[in-house]
Design an enzyme around this catalytic site. Structure first.
Site, PDB file in Angstrom:
ATOM      1  N   GLY A 213       0.818  -1.092   0.002  1.00 44.62           N
ATOM      2  CA  GLY A 213       0.035   0.108   0.059  1.00 44.62           C
ATOM      3  C   GLY A 213       0.908   1.144  -0.126  1.00 44.62           C
ATOM      4  O   GLY A 213       2.150   1.279  -0.113  1.00 44.62           O
ATOM      5  N   ASN A 214       0.200   2.366   0.438  1.00 43.97           N
ATOM      6  CA  ASN A 214       0.901   3.696   0.229  1.00 43.97           C
ATOM      7  C   ASN A 214       0.306   4.449   1.364  1.00 43.97           C
ATOM      8  O   ASN A 214      -0.753   4.181   1.969  1.00 43.97           O
ATOM      9  CB  ASN A 214       1.042   4.303  -1.061  1.00 43.97           C
ATOM     10  CG  ASN A 214      -0.216   4.732  -1.744  1.00 43.97           C
ATOM     11  OD1 ASN A 214      -0.885   5.623  -0.833  1.00 43.97           O
ATOM     12  ND2 ASN A 214      -0.719   4.175  -2.805  1.00 43.97           N
TER      13      ASN A 214
END
Ligand code: PMT
Length: 408
Positions: A213-214
């Site tokens: 993810g980020n």
């Protein structure tokens, strides 16, 4: 709460009727005042049994009015003045009694007489016991008022003062404020326009419990969606893996990863005038999704995940635009940690954008998760406009100003 340009300097008359939810309306009066509105509160006599004018005067900085003010000899027709200068009249909580008076044109207190004199949109926020709400007389009055263009929000389902669970609770002040923005913005420069906004980051699963993810919080994209609603647009908000509350009026589509985000964005863009792609979409996904949680052993010191590219959403939108002409305008973001302008320009051209919003995400006060942002606009014609550090809501305002110009 920040000042809201749409609400700033607006004259809002807030009519409060006699219901237990009246105490919550003090919070609404405070929120509207903090957003920059001039809020004139009118209390019915029964409202004053629940909460007094002093409370409202304290949060709005203006005297709160009661029916006694209708008969003051030092004021000339206060109800006509209030009604005529109002940009919006909100009645919250609206009781069955006041709904009946409004439906039948009765004007026996300062609130109902002001409602008759008002030339602005009128928002009604009912709150009463479920039986009173579902009563045929109340429902008939509601139908009359809806037909006359009154805007209703609620009531909500939940526990009422009687202890019963049902439909009759007043919706929360934040929702009333959101609906007020929809009503105030309805005739804005984007009225009739369909805008798609993407926000948040995607999660690309590796196994049933892990993902790549980020750090995107969705704040920038959600602020853009709200700014578009404030200008009258019909907004589809496509959200990757964040849980922020939906701006009132937006149609929200939640997705987890890049592939469903691509499908949702391309489908929504078939009918849209513009796309603003603020989401941080993963560029890579696991080539194979493990069926079960990947186990480590005592000897595991290295672990490899084979990655493949995710779909390039803006590329897919570009191809659709070339074949069906929709969306008319595409705005992308570029999150960069070096060579901001060069990299953003390359993306602008590669993805066929009308505007790119270049984001230096290496700064601690801009980019992911914080409340402020520092961006540079780069237009398809090459014009470069760096903006100062500002709140994400202000960046959203500036993006929408550019979009309105692009749409012509
Ligand atoms: O959500 P916040 O915490 O408020 O943070 C805001 C933000 C930093 C996420 C936002 O301002 C921002 O910069 N968004 C774009 C982030 C990004 O993915 O940039 P990029 O340079 O990797 O991608 C360029 C453009 O292509 C973006 O518009 C992106 O949405 C789009 N893209 C990226 C990958 C992909 N597979 N398909 C795409 O369409």
């Amino acid at each position: 709460m920040d000042s809201i340009p749409l609400v700033h300097n607006k004259n809002i008359v807030l009519g409060v009727c006699g219901g237990i939810a009246a105490y919550k309306v003090a919070d609404l009066a405070s929120k509207l005042t903090q957003a920059g509105a001039q809020v004139d509160v009118i209390l019915t006599e029964s409202a004053t049994k629940f909460v007094g004018p002093v409370t409202f005067a304290a949060v709005t900085g203006r005297s709160a009015l009661t029916t006694d003010d209708l008969w003051r000899h030092d004021q000339h027709v206060p109800h006509v003045q209030l009604g005529e200068k109002a940009d919006l009249l909100i009645i919250a909580p609206a009781t069955a009694n006041t709904l009946a008076k409004l439906a039948h044109g009765q004007a026996d207190n300062l609130l109902t007489v002001t409602a008759l004199a008002a030339r602005c949109p009128i928002m009604v926020v009912p709150a009463m016991d479920g039986g009173m709400w579902s009563n045929a007389a109340t429902q008939a009055n509601v139908s009359i008022l809806r037909e006359r263009g009154f805007h209703f929000v609620g009531p909500a389902l939940g526990r009422m003062a009687s202890g019963l669970i049902g439909e009759g609770r007043m919706v929360e002040p934040s929702e009333i404020l959101g609906f007020a923005r929809v009503v105030l913005g309805a005739k804005g420069p984007l009225a009739g326009r369909k805008i798609v906004v993407s926000a948040g980051g995607t999660h690309e699963a590796i196994d049933p419990v892990r993902f790549i993810g980020n750090r995107s919080s969705g704040k920038q994209g959600f602020a853009i969606a709200q700014a578009a609603i404030d200008r009258g647009a019909e907004v589809t908000l496509i959200v990757g893996a964040v849980t922020l509350p939906t701006p009132y009026g937006a149609q929200r589509i939640d997705v987890e990863s890049a592939q469903p985000m691509c499908e949702a964005v391309v489908a929504a863009c078939r009918e849209a005038d513009a796309l603003i792609m603020a989401a941080a979409v993963a560029d890579f996904q696991a080539a194979h999704l493990a069926d079960h949680k990947i186990k480590k052993t005592r000897d595991t010191v290295e672990f490899e995940v084979h990655l493949t590219r995710t779909p390039d959403i803006l590329q897919a939108v570009k191809e659709q635009k070339e074949s069906i002409g929709k969306p008319q305008i595409t705005i992308g973001f570029a999150a960069e940690t070096q060579n901001l302008i060069d990299h953003a320009l390359a993306k602008l051209h590669a993805k066929g954008l009308d505007l790119i919003v270049a984001n230096d995400v290496s700064a601690t006060d801009a980019g992911f998760a914080v409340d402020t942002n520092r961006v540079t606009f780069i237009g398809a014609g090459g014009g470069v406009e760096p903006l100062a550090l500002m709140s994400k809501a202000q960046v959203a305002e500036r993006v929408l100003d550019r979009l309105i110009k692009l749409l012509g």
